[in-house]
Scaffold this active site. Structure first.
Site, PDB file in Angstrom:
ATOM      1  N   LYS A 224       0.868  -1.186   0.000  1.00 25.04           N
ATOM      2  CA  LYS A 224       0.000   0.000   0.000  1.00 25.04           C
ATOM      3  C   LYS A 224       0.895   1.224   0.000  1.00 25.04           C
ATOM      4  O   LYS A 224       1.972   1.216   0.614  1.00 25.04           O
ATOM      5  CB  LYS A 224      -0.861   0.009   1.269  1.00 25.04           C
ATOM      6  CG  LYS A 224      -2.057   0.913   1.190  1.00 25.04           C
ATOM      7  CD  LYS A 224      -3.229   0.243   0.518  1.00 25.04           C
ATOM      8  CE  LYS A 224      -4.357   1.200   0.252  1.00 25.04           C
ATOM      9  NZ  LYS A 224      -5.498   0.556  -0.389  1.00 25.04           N
TER      10      LYS A 224
ATOM     11  N   GLY B  42     -26.550   0.715   1.442  1.00 24.86           N
ATOM     12  CA  GLY B  42     -25.723   1.230   0.342  1.00 24.86           C
ATOM     13  C   GLY B  42     -26.179   0.654  -0.976  1.00 24.86           C
ATOM     14  O   GLY B  42     -26.215  -0.569  -1.156  1.00 24.86           O
TER      15      GLY B  42
ATOM     16  N   GLY C  41     -24.858   1.815  -4.064  1.00 22.37           N
ATOM     17  CA  GLY C  41     -23.928   2.377  -5.047  1.00 22.37           C
ATOM     18  C   GLY C  41     -23.502   1.316  -6.037  1.00 22.37           C
ATOM     19  O   GLY C  41     -24.277   0.414  -6.387  1.00 22.37           O
TER      20      GLY C  41
ATOM     21  N   VAL D 144     -21.437  -1.243  -5.822  1.00 20.86           N
ATOM     22  CA  VAL D 144     -21.467  -2.629  -5.363  1.00 20.86           C
ATOM     23  C   VAL D 144     -22.878  -3.020  -4.897  1.00 20.86           C
ATOM     24  O   VAL D 144     -23.456  -4.001  -5.387  1.00 20.86           O
ATOM     25  CB  VAL D 144     -20.443  -2.849  -4.218  1.00 20.86           C
ATOM     26  CG1 VAL D 144     -20.591  -4.242  -3.615  1.00 20.86           C
ATOM     27  CG2 VAL D 144     -19.022  -2.650  -4.738  1.00 20.86           C
TER      28      VAL D 144
HETATM   29  P1  NAD Z   1     -20.157   3.735  -3.960  1.00 21.45           P
HETATM   30  O1  NAD Z   1     -19.654   5.050  -3.547  1.00 21.45           O
HETATM   31  O2  NAD Z   1     -20.489   3.478  -5.387  1.00 21.45           O
HETATM   32  O3  NAD Z   1     -21.471   3.360  -3.118  1.00 21.45           O
HETATM   33  C1  NAD Z   1     -21.578   3.532  -1.749  1.00 21.45           C
HETATM   34  C2  NAD Z   1     -23.016   3.898  -1.463  1.00 21.45           C
HETATM   35  O4  NAD Z   1     -23.211   3.897  -0.042  1.00 21.45           O
HETATM   36  C3  NAD Z   1     -23.380   5.317  -1.959  1.00 21.45           C
HETATM   37  O5  NAD Z   1     -24.560   5.243  -2.723  1.00 21.45           O
HETATM   38  C4  NAD Z   1     -23.569   6.105  -0.667  1.00 21.45           C
HETATM   39  O6  NAD Z   1     -24.529   7.133  -0.798  1.00 21.45           O
HETATM   40  C5  NAD Z   1     -24.021   5.021   0.291  1.00 21.45           C
HETATM   41  N1  NAD Z   1     -23.849   5.311   1.724  1.00 21.45           N
HETATM   42  C6  NAD Z   1     -22.854   5.970   2.347  1.00 21.45           C
HETATM   43  N2  NAD Z   1     -23.081   6.004   3.682  1.00 21.45           N
HETATM   44  C7  NAD Z   1     -24.225   5.330   3.891  1.00 21.45           C
HETATM   45  C8  NAD Z   1     -25.005   5.028   5.050  1.00 21.45           C
HETATM   46  N3  NAD Z   1     -24.624   5.426   6.256  1.00 21.45           N
HETATM   47  N4  NAD Z   1     -26.154   4.331   4.906  1.00 21.45           N
HETATM   48  C9  NAD Z   1     -26.572   3.937   3.677  1.00 21.45           C
HETATM   49  N5  NAD Z   1     -25.875   4.197   2.549  1.00 21.45           N
HETATM   50  C10 NAD Z   1     -24.734   4.894   2.649  1.00 21.45           C
HETATM   51  O7  NAD Z   1     -19.062   2.687  -3.420  1.00 21.45           O
HETATM   52  P2  NAD Z   1     -18.905   1.159  -3.833  1.00 21.45           P
HETATM   53  O8  NAD Z   1     -17.838   1.056  -4.862  1.00 21.45           O
HETATM   54  O9  NAD Z   1     -20.239   0.570  -4.096  1.00 21.45           O
HETATM   55  O10 NAD Z   1     -18.291   0.548  -2.495  1.00 21.45           O
HETATM   56  C11 NAD Z   1     -19.106   0.239  -1.381  1.00 21.45           C
HETATM   57  C12 NAD Z   1     -18.246  -0.416  -0.290  1.00 21.45           C
HETATM   58  O11 NAD Z   1     -17.627  -1.598  -0.819  1.00 21.45           O
HETATM   59  C13 NAD Z   1     -17.091   0.446   0.234  1.00 21.45           C
HETATM   60  O12 NAD Z   1     -16.885   0.130   1.598  1.00 21.45           O
HETATM   61  C14 NAD Z   1     -15.898  -0.037  -0.567  1.00 21.45           C
HETATM   62  O13 NAD Z   1     -14.679   0.189   0.115  1.00 21.45           O
HETATM   63  C15 NAD Z   1     -16.211  -1.514  -0.662  1.00 21.45           C
HETATM   64  N6  NAD Z   1     -15.580  -2.208  -1.780  1.00 21.45           N
HETATM   65  C16 NAD Z   1     -15.807  -1.794  -3.052  1.00 21.45           C
HETATM   66  C17 NAD Z   1     -15.231  -2.500  -4.113  1.00 21.45           C
HETATM   67  C18 NAD Z   1     -15.491  -2.114  -5.542  1.00 21.45           C
HETATM   68  O14 NAD Z   1     -15.157  -2.897  -6.427  1.00 21.45           O
HETATM   69  N7  NAD Z   1     -16.092  -0.978  -5.824  1.00 21.45           N
HETATM   70  C19 NAD Z   1     -14.397  -3.602  -3.850  1.00 21.45           C
HETATM   71  C20 NAD Z   1     -14.191  -4.006  -2.538  1.00 21.45           C
HETATM   72  C21 NAD Z   1     -14.790  -3.298  -1.508  1.00 21.45           C
END
Ligand code: NAD
Length: 354
Positions: free
Chosen positions: A81, A183, A185, A187
């Site tokens: 990292k 959430g 988003g 994922v």
């Molecule tokens: P994203 O930003 O696309 O989506 C996150 C969503 O969560 C957003 O819509 C946001 O408004 C919502 N959110 C934030 N706080 C919230 C709360 N308190 N209650 C309800 N909703 C809330 O992010 P993502 O890429 O979908 O990632 C989501 C999680 O998965 C993160 O923790 C990220 O670290 C983890 N992750 C993502 C990936 C990836 O491939 N994108 C891989 C491994 C882990």
């Protein structure tokens, strides 16, 4: 000043390098936790830290996390990292990124970087001008590994939820199984669509309520307010937003049998894994179930190095191994091997020769 190797988060990291380039003003830390399985891979974070010691802690902790994640994903990569210490205004210049890229290049491939918080696709493309040791670059076409990792992460989580439902509820299908998603988003939205297709009953929540409501309308799902989603009576709670939600208070609120979702670092502290198990809730360790994205991103890198097929089917084949890995963890846990997070940590440590 304390030496970093006396920090609680220091775990016999193989290399911790402070990168300083006075001309551009760059200060960065590159931490390689383990290269036992391959080059230390993990993203670069660009962040303003109150104290330099906080940056060191992040680099140490996150690089160890990447060792575990890559090992459990069956990837030939170790854990690394980088953190770039930003000023209060988060000034980022091309010269700083160039100096950082040169530091990555000087490590000769022992560290492979990628995007993380504060680093955009364009920043990484600039870094990639000066070093080939970059993963997660944009790809063309839909049939190759790489690109947006979100859908691949979602696929792994969907398969992991199905495995958890089989293990805990004895059901071969998620039809009628009630999943509460925090959430919606990249994922969470992907997981919801896959679950809906298989007939699961969904309750969706997002701090952007319009986002949750639009998806709920599309999928015929219910919604819950952000502060209510963790206490919804359901079969599966799927956290796909924030980390550190599983603490004493969060665990006490849960009214489910399974926790399985994509958010990173869901357990606030190590003691919260056993606490979930004591409540009889089956936990899918986050870094095992959410590995779909890293699998895709890493195969894109290995393909550019002629070390793996570029085919998207290879990505899907490897993501399909996630449920089996989870099942082995749960079986070991059922045999008295500790809570699932403890079993996963132990398996990861064995894989990296610790
Ligand atoms: P994203 O930003 O696309 O989506 C996150 C969503 O969560 C957003 O819509 C946001 O408004 C919502 N959110 C934030 N706080 C919230 C709360 N308190 N209650 C309800 N909703 C809330 O992010 P993502 O890429 O979908 O990632 C989501 C999680 O998965 C993160 O923790 C990220 O670290 C983890 N992750 C993502 C990936 C990836 O491939 N994108 C891989 C491994 C882990």
């Amino acid at each position: 000043m304390t030496a970093f190797w006396t920090e609680a988060d220091f775990d016999d990291h193989e290399l911790v390098q402070v990168v300083r380039d006075a001309k551009s003003g760059l200060t960065a830390i590159i931490a390689l936790h383990s290269t036992h399985l391959g080059p230390g891979a993990g993203g670069t974070r660009f962040w303003h830290y109150a104290e330099p010691a906080d940056a060191m802690r992040d680099a140490l902790r996150l690089s160890r996390g990447m060792s575990y994640k890559n090992a459990m994903a069956g990837l030939p990569m170790g854990g690394g990292k980088a953190v770039i210490l930003a000023d209060k205004d988060k000034t980022k210049t091309p010269e700083m990124l160039a100096a950082f890229a040169d530091a990555v290049e000087a490590l000769g491939g022992r560290y492979v970087t990628a995007e993380d918080v504060g680093i955009s696709e364009a920043d990484m493309a600039a870094v990639a001008q000066r070093t080939q040791h970059v993963s997660g670059l944009p790809v063309e076409g839909e049939d190759t590994a790489g690109g947006d990792p979100g859908p691949f992460t979602a696929l792994g989580i969907f398969l992991g939820i199905k495995a958890a439902v089989r293990h805990k509820l004895g059901k071969d299908s998620v039809e009628g199984v009630h999943v509460a998603l925090q959430g919606t988003g990249s994922v969470g939205g992907g997981v919801a669509r896959l679950l809906a297709r298989d007939g699961a009953k969904l309750t969706l929540s997002d701090i952007h309520q319009d986002r949750a409501e639009a998806l709920a309308a599309e999928l015929g799902a219910a919604t819950a307010a952000p502060d209510a989603i963790m206490s919804v009576a359901c079969d599966v709670f799927s956290p796909n937003a924030l980390g550190a939600i599983l603490d004493e208070e969060g665990i006490a609120r849960l009214d489910c049998q399974i926790v399985a979702g994509g958010a990173n670092n869901q357990l606030r502290r190590p003691e919260h894994g056993p606490m979930l198990a004591e409540r009889g809730i089956l936990y899918a360790p986050d870094y095992v179930i959410n590995a779909g994205g890293i699998i895709s991103v890493t195969l894109e890198y290995l393909c550019r190095q002629d070390k793996a097929p570029c085919d998207i089917n290879e990505v899907r084949k490897r993501i399909a191994l996630i449920p089996g890995r989870l099942e082995r963890i749960w079986q070991e846990s059922d045999r008295g091997g500790g809570s699932p997070d403890q079993v996963a940590d132990r398996m990861a440590q064995e894989l990296i020769g610790r």
